[in-house]
Design a protein around this motif. Sequence first.
Motif, mmCIF file in Angstrom:
data_model
loop_
_atom_site.group_PDB
_atom_site.id
_atom_site.type_symbol
_atom_site.label_atom_id
_atom_site.label_comp_id
_atom_site.label_asym_id
_atom_site.label_seq_id
_atom_site.Cartn_x
_atom_site.Cartn_y
_atom_site.Cartn_z
ATOM 1 N N ILE A 20 0.808 -1.223 0.000
ATOM 2 C CA ILE A 20 0.000 0.000 0.000
ATOM 3 C C ILE A 20 0.845 1.277 0.000
ATOM 4 N N PRO A 21 1.777 1.484 0.925
ATOM 5 C CA PRO A 21 2.516 2.756 0.922
ATOM 6 C C PRO A 21 3.271 3.013 -0.379
ATOM 7 N N THR A 22 3.954 1.994 -0.877
ATOM 8 C CA THR A 22 4.745 2.159 -2.091
ATOM 9 C C THR A 22 3.860 2.408 -3.305
ATOM 10 N N VAL A 23 2.821 1.614 -3.448
ATOM 11 C CA VAL A 23 1.958 1.722 -4.624
ATOM 12 C C VAL A 23 1.174 3.029 -4.617
ATOM 13 N N ARG A 45 -9.782 -8.031 -2.754
ATOM 14 C CA ARG A 45 -10.764 -8.083 -1.673
ATOM 15 C C ARG A 45 -10.150 -8.523 -0.344
ATOM 16 N N ASP A 46 -9.293 -9.531 -0.380
ATOM 17 C CA ASP A 46 -8.725 -10.021 0.877
ATOM 18 C C ASP A 46 -7.771 -9.011 1.514
ATOM 19 N N VAL A 47 -7.180 -8.125 0.730
ATOM 20 C CA VAL A 47 -6.307 -7.082 1.285
ATOM 21 C C VAL A 47 -7.119 -6.129 2.146
ATOM 22 N N LEU A 48 -8.301 -5.769 1.666
ATOM 23 C CA LEU A 48 -9.139 -4.828 2.405
ATOM 24 C C LEU A 48 -9.635 -5.404 3.724
ATOM 25 N N GLU A 54 -5.144 0.141 7.678
ATOM 26 C CA GLU A 54 -5.059 1.497 8.227
ATOM 27 C C GLU A 54 -3.627 1.872 8.562
ATOM 28 N N THR A 55 -2.894 0.956 9.159
ATOM 29 C CA THR A 55 -1.491 1.212 9.494
ATOM 30 C C THR A 55 -0.689 1.491 8.232
ATOM 31 N N GLN A 56 -0.927 0.711 7.191
ATOM 32 C CA GLN A 56 -0.198 0.896 5.937
ATOM 33 C C GLN A 56 -0.578 2.222 5.264
#
Length: 180
Positions: A20-23, A45-48, A54-56
């Motif tokens: 998440i942060p990088t992308v 879907r499984d990432v969400l 939230e941390t990412q």
Amino acid sequence: ISIFRPLVKWAFQIVDARQIPTVLSEAIARATTGTPGPVLVDFARDVLSEGSVETQLLRVRCPLARKVAPDPQALEDAVAWLEKAERPVIWAGNGVRCARAADELIHLAERLQAPVITTHNGIGVIPTNHPLCFGPRSRFGTRLADMVLAEADLVLVVGNSLNGVSTSRWTVRLPDRIIQ
């Protein structure tokens, strides 16, 4: 992703929350640099459903605008060509608006006493009632813009990619000296 890829500047699917942060940082940079435009970031879907999303998201950094320094020799050559030009023309595009550089464009035009023509998307980067504004040069442009460009001995291209639309599919005749 495949459906949207032709419609956006960049598309990516996040399959792991650690991406998440990088992308998202990359997506912001791509959407806001160069010609601004849409990007697509798809979350599996499984990432969400992971607890670390939230941390990412808190680790996402909005990148500063990437600036590219001109080659010093090319800059010297450009200044020399501008000083020698008898009939310079500035051809401004939407990149001037994106860079919020309209005031600088007007200042340069006034200093050079150079007519300014625009691309269709660049209309408005110089007020249409400014004495150095000669209208847009495109298939919907003005005959005056075409005449000014035809008489130029140098064209300073600013915020204009000289694409097929602005150059009537690359058929417009340009002088030997072009600074872009």
